[in-house]
Design a protein around this motif. Structure first.
Motif, PDB file in Angstrom:
ATOM      1  N   PHE A  24       0.836  -1.189   0.000  1.00 35.40           N
ATOM      2  CA  PHE A  24       0.000   0.000   0.000  1.00 35.40           C
ATOM      3  C   PHE A  24       0.880   1.252   0.000  1.00 35.40           C
ATOM      4  CE2 PHE A  24      -2.204   3.421   2.283  1.00 35.40           C
ATOM      5  CZ  PHE A  24      -3.353   3.524   1.514  1.00 35.40           C
ATOM      6  N   GLY A  25       0.664   2.144  -0.953  1.00 35.00           N
ATOM      7  CA  GLY A  25       1.406   3.410  -1.031  1.00 35.00           C
ATOM      8  C   GLY A  25       0.490   4.569  -0.712  1.00 35.00           C
ATOM      9  N   TYR A  26       1.002   5.519   0.095  1.00 31.10           N
ATOM     10  CA  TYR A  26       0.177   6.672   0.488  1.00 31.10           C
ATOM     11  C   TYR A  26       0.892   7.996   0.217  1.00 31.10           C
ATOM     12  CZ  TYR A  26       3.372   6.172   4.360  1.00 31.10           C
ATOM     13  OH  TYR A  26       4.528   6.046   5.097  1.00 31.10           O
ATOM     14  N   GLY A  27       2.138   7.938  -0.257  1.00 28.89           N
ATOM     15  CA  GLY A  27       2.910   9.156  -0.526  1.00 28.89           C
ATOM     16  C   GLY A  27       3.399   9.124  -1.960  1.00 28.89           C
ATOM     17  N   SER A  28       4.717   9.202  -2.109  1.00 32.33           N
ATOM     18  CA  SER A  28       5.256   9.191  -3.480  1.00 32.33           C
ATOM     19  C   SER A  28       4.944   7.880  -4.194  1.00 32.33           C
ATOM     20  CB  SER A  28       6.758   9.446  -3.472  1.00 32.33           C
ATOM     21  OG  SER A  28       7.447   8.362  -2.889  1.00 32.33           O
ATOM     22  N   LEU A  29       4.709   6.825  -3.403  1.00 33.66           N
ATOM     23  CA  LEU A  29       4.376   5.546  -4.066  1.00 33.66           C
ATOM     24  C   LEU A  29       3.049   5.635  -4.824  1.00 33.66           C
ATOM     25  CD1 LEU A  29       5.513   2.860  -1.440  1.00 33.66           C
ATOM     26  CD2 LEU A  29       6.694   3.579  -3.511  1.00 33.66           C
ATOM     27  N   VAL A  70       5.817  12.382   3.577  1.00 31.35           N
ATOM     28  CA  VAL A  70       4.733  11.887   4.432  1.00 31.35           C
ATOM     29  C   VAL A  70       5.067  10.571   5.119  1.00 31.35           C
ATOM     30  CG1 VAL A  70       2.804  13.082   3.315  1.00 31.35           C
ATOM     31  CG2 VAL A  70       3.525  10.853   2.435  1.00 31.35           C
ATOM     32  N   GLU A  99      12.896   3.505   0.294  1.00 26.33           N
ATOM     33  CA  GLU A  99      12.256   3.920   1.554  1.00 26.33           C
ATOM     34  C   GLU A  99      13.207   3.811   2.754  1.00 26.33           C
ATOM     35  OE1 GLU A  99       9.251   5.235   1.352  1.00 26.33           O
ATOM     36  OE2 GLU A  99       9.092   4.762  -0.771  1.00 26.33           O
ATOM     37  N   TYR A 103      11.832   4.336   7.055  1.00 27.00           N
ATOM     38  CA  TYR A 103      10.582   3.578   6.871  1.00 27.00           C
ATOM     39  C   TYR A 103      10.808   2.086   7.126  1.00 27.00           C
ATOM     40  CZ  TYR A 103       8.778   7.751   4.522  1.00 27.00           C
ATOM     41  OH  TYR A 103       8.380   9.032   4.233  1.00 27.00           O
ATOM     42  N   TYR A 123       5.031   0.870   4.020  1.00 27.34           N
ATOM     43  CA  TYR A 123       6.267   1.426   4.579  1.00 27.34           C
ATOM     44  C   TYR A 123       5.889   2.590   5.486  1.00 27.34           C
ATOM     45  CZ  TYR A 123       9.194  -1.345   1.455  1.00 27.34           C
ATOM     46  OH  TYR A 123       9.830  -2.385   0.813  1.00 27.34           O
ATOM     47  N   TYR A 158       7.174  17.090  -4.691  1.00 29.77           N
ATOM     48  CA  TYR A 158       6.629  15.948  -3.945  1.00 29.77           C
ATOM     49  C   TYR A 158       5.226  16.295  -3.439  1.00 29.77           C
ATOM     50  CZ  TYR A 158       6.362  12.319  -0.258  1.00 29.77           C
ATOM     51  OH  TYR A 158       5.974  11.278   0.560  1.00 29.77           O
TER      52      TYR A 158
END
Ligand code: SIN
Length: 186
Positions: A24-29, A70, A99, A103, A123, A158
């Motif tokens: 699961f990605g919540y930032g740059s991912l 983040v 990461e 992370y 992460y 970003y």
């Protein structure tokens, strides 16, 4: 402070025997998927909120002038929307490298729009990691983001890329959009 969590993450090999793993990605991912994946789906996790509280000394800032990126902070009942990627285990190595500044791989259930769920990895940079900056007034965070630049580019990109990716996903994130507005006011 710059740290390197790569070796720790390689020990956290919860799903390494699986043929595929959801991350699961919540930032740059969300907006920079420069790694191989089999499938991606918008998804959310519960109990966490996205915050620009992690220092970036290796991507969006430097050792002497870190940027802000983040991480997640626990908030009861919160929902954090992002993007889930189904990857093969060999893709964890480049993700661990990317990461590495604080992370750690954590296990999380993630939820998809069709009501289905999967167990996977996220992460997360917790407040006890040496690169953690924590909360600051909005204008101070925006100023820091406006001025920091690192090997991956300006910190402001970003933030604006994340905000626009969240808009594309039709996700309302008050913290991210307030910070973006503050950045544009400078
Ligand atoms: C993530 O995107 O899930 C982690 C934080 C980042 O790389 O920006």
């Amino acid at each position: 402070m710059l740290i390197d969590t790569t070796a720790i993450n390689q020990q956290r090999n919860h799903f390494d025997d699986s043929a595929d793993i959801w991350v699961f990605g919540y930032g740059s991912l969300i907006w920079k998927a420069d790694f191989a994946y089999l499938e991606r789906r918008s998804a959310y996790i519960t109990g966490w909120e996205r915050r620009f509280w992690q220092g970036s000394h290796d991507h969006r800032g430097t050792l002497s002038a870190p940027g802000r990126v983040v991480t997640l902070t626990p908030v009861e009942g919160a929902i954090c929307h992002g993007m889930a990627y189904r990857i093969t285990p060999d893709t964890l190595a480049p993700l661990d490298h990317r990461e590495k500044n604080g992370y750690l791989r954590e296990i999380t259930p993630m939820h998809f729009a069709d009501g289905s769920q999967a167990q996977g990895l996220v992460y997360m940079a917790t407040e006890d990691n040496p690169a953690f900056l924590g909360p600051a007034p909005l204008d101070a965070m925006a100023l820091q983001i406006a001025s920091a630049v690192g090997p991956s580019g300006p910190n402001r990109d970003y933030l604006t890329n994340l905000a626009s990716a969240l808009r594309d996903l039709q996700v309302d994130d008050a913290h991210i959009f307030a910070l973006e507005q503050q950045l544009h006011r400078l």
